[in-house]
Design an enzyme around this catalytic site. Structure first.
Site, mmCIF file in Angstrom:
data_model
loop_
_atom_site.group_PDB
_atom_site.id
_atom_site.type_symbol
_atom_site.label_atom_id
_atom_site.label_comp_id
_atom_site.label_asym_id
_atom_site.label_seq_id
_atom_site.Cartn_x
_atom_site.Cartn_y
_atom_site.Cartn_z
ATOM 1 N N THR A 22 0.840 -1.186 0.000
ATOM 2 C CA THR A 22 0.000 0.000 0.000
ATOM 3 C C THR A 22 0.883 1.247 0.000
ATOM 4 O OG1 THR A 22 -1.981 1.033 0.882
ATOM 5 C CG2 THR A 22 -0.495 0.126 2.511
ATOM 6 N N CYS A 28 -3.698 7.981 6.792
ATOM 7 C CA CYS A 28 -4.274 6.627 6.732
ATOM 8 C C CYS A 28 -3.413 5.635 7.517
ATOM 9 C CB CYS A 28 -4.328 6.130 5.290
ATOM 10 S SG CYS A 28 -5.708 6.753 4.323
ATOM 11 N N HIS A 45 -6.206 -0.736 3.963
ATOM 12 C CA HIS A 45 -5.749 0.658 3.927
ATOM 13 C C HIS A 45 -6.879 1.514 4.501
ATOM 14 C CE1 HIS A 45 -3.595 3.991 1.395
ATOM 15 N NE2 HIS A 45 -4.311 4.543 2.332
#
Lengths: 160, 201
Positions: A22, A28, A45
């Protein structure tokens, strides 16, 4: 080796081999699950902390911390993982814009807090983490070993 | 003015024309070009897709509008362009950015962001309070992601994207403007009612 990218809000699962990646973890949080015996790995994610706060009915389960953790368990178990053996590693939750002082907690801080709370609720041990700070991260889960590598620009990649 | 996108487009045109003038003067570059700003709507999945492939390093100057009118506005350029621009402004010849280079870039960014904020203020006849701008050097995707999350974007996002380039300096960059949805609606109503009353005269 297969490399599967996990976009914002998504969850992906692999078994035995390959890498889950990711990119673009700012505030995040990347949450990885792993079962070392069956070598099932999953990566979410997570974008924001709570689905309740948003009228976002068609949201992907990985988008919010409170929906991502149960969805990760489901997907990992369906792919052959044992619920009892699952261990988690988390990375992200930074606050990039130091010129902005958040009113309460920064988005990143809230995300990390929510992810840890959810993992505690579902009793998934956290065996590695690299969170907070002010730098963006890239996270890779190597499914053959369970190793997670976190990259921050200008620093040596870190194993968690 | 048919919809939000048209309104944003108009705002972009005015902002870009202010920014071109200000930036040309600062860079003493007559070949500076700003493309016609593009207002567009991105779904959350489209934004996520974009972020997923952007791990290159960029320099971002960012500010948030607070108070009556809220929104996020950022000026983003590739790292190599930022270094070229910083060297041009400071008369240096470096491969990395130093503190002086960063503050020169912050100044340029501030002018770009200010041009749009002024345009918005004029169009809406509202005073706008921006926060102190900051500079961040990081992965493009992480910057975008943080802006979207900070703006509370959970579904579609309306953005105004202006590309600029100068042939002489070989620079390029983007100016991204994300107005807050609820306030944006109110603002749109206000402005479109003004236009309507002008049409009936």
């Amino acid at each position: 080796m297969t490399e599967v990218f996990v976009n914002m809000g998504e969850i992906r699962v692999l078994r035995s081999t390959g890498v889950l990646t990711t990119v673009g973890l700012g505030s995040c949080v990347g949450v990885s699950f792993y079962d070392p015996i069956t070598k099932v790995g999953a990566l979410a994610h997570v974008f924001l902390a709570e689905s309740r706060a948003n009228s976002d009915r068609d949201a992907l389960p990985g988008k919010y911390a409170d929906t991502a953790i149960p969805a990760l368990i489901d997907l990992a178990v369906k792919a052959g993982a044992s619920r009892e053996r699952l261990v988690a590693k988390i990375a992200g939750g930074a606050h990039l814009f130091s010129n902005i002082t958040p009113e309460h907690l920064s988005v990143g801080h809230r995300n990390v807090k929510a992810v840890i709370e959810q993992l505690n609720i579902y009793d998934i041990p956290i065996i590695g983490k690299d969170v907070a700070g002010k730098r963006g991260r890239k996270m890779k889960l190597y499914v053959d070993t369970g190793v997670v590598i976190v990259t921050i620009i200008g620093e040596e990649p870190k194993q968690i | 003015m048919n919809n939000k996108l048209d309104f944003l487009q108009e705002l972009g045109n005015i902002g870009a024309s202010h920014a071109t003038t200000a930036l040309s003067q600062m860079l003493q570059d007559t070949k500076l070009e700003l493309t016609v700003p593009k207002a567009r709507m991105l779904s959350f999945a489209e934004a996520a897709n974009f972020i997923a492939s952007r791990e290159e390093i960029v320099v971002c100057i960012y500010t948030r509008m607070i108070d009556m009118i809220k929104g996020d506005i950022a000026f983003i350029m590739p790292f190599s362009c930022a270094v070229t621009l910083a060297n041009h402004l400071t008369g240096d010849d470096r491969e990395q950015l130093n503190e002086i280079g960063e503050s020169a870039l912050l100044e340029v960014g501030n002018i770009m962001l200010g041009s749009y904020i002024t345009a918005l203020s004029l169009l809406s006849d509202t005073k706008i309070k921006p926060t102190v701008p900051g500079i961040v050097i990081d992965m493009n995707g992480a910057i975008w992601q943080s802006i979207l999350a900070g703006a509370g974007v959970t579904e579609a996002v309306t953005i105004l994207d202006t590309k600029f380039s100068t042939a002489e300096l070989e620079l390029s960059g983007h100016l991204i403007f994300i107005p807050d949805n609820a306030v944006f609606e109110a603002l749109y109503q206000k402005v479109s009612s003004c236009w309507k009353s002008e049409e009936t005269l």
